[in-house]
Design a protein around this motif. Sequence first.
Motif: not given
Length: 274
Positions: A252-263
């Motif tokens: 799995v290639v890590p992508g940008p943080r999602g909204l839930a992670a930032r929240a």
Amino acid sequence: MAAPLSPIVALVRAADPDRFLATLFAPAAQREALFALTGFNHELARAREAASNPMAALIRLQWWRDAVEEARDGRPPRRHEVAEPLHAAIRAGLLDAADLLAMADAREAETAEEGIPSAGAFTAYLRGTAGGWSVAAGRALGVRGEALALLQRLGAAYGLGGVLRGVGRLAARGRCLLPADALAGAGLSMEAVIADPRAAAPLMRAMAEEGAARLAEARAEARRMLPRSAIAAALPAVLAAGDLRRAGDPLVVPGPRGLAARASVIMAGLRGRV
């Protein structure tokens, strides 16, 4: 219109969005120093990535050691978008030169062609790199004593999540940072992981489970003893929890943080506790 970002803030926002978001919760007086610290950490982290061979990476690390020592000794700053604000933060007494030099020393583990030899060396690497950022940030925010060691543990957990997220990416570049003794115990080697990162999945899950348990203990301690004013230094640990839960698939290639992670980081920052 909003004022444009300073060069160091713009660099950190693009290069390290996790720590950029965490730093927004630091008091304004220390915020620019933490951005300089994160820019410095980014330059150390890319020393091996940007170098064609380990020796070139060591030369890059020495360049940054020299920049830190020059600032410590009161010599003029080097003309560089990170070195100049870093110099200013050191001269202002916000960043400790010894902390920064230790971060550079810890990155040498990434340059060893034989990899990281043992679980103990791997822990030292995590505590010196991601953990080193947390220590330096905490000191800038006024943390002292045992709380600095706690921040180092929280930062190391974030670093572990990053290593596990990057196993497949590093393997594609012919590298592996998993400790050699743990690999041997799983019947693997660096070469085997580089050839087929999926072979490391069971080991990665075991390392993630152990790391998550240690992170939970450190977060519980942080809620008791970490001052609210130092929350920015601890916030990456909020992301570590999710990273460790999802570790185990090296393809799995890590992508940008999602909204839930930032929240989750924002809520922890507003509450002042991890």
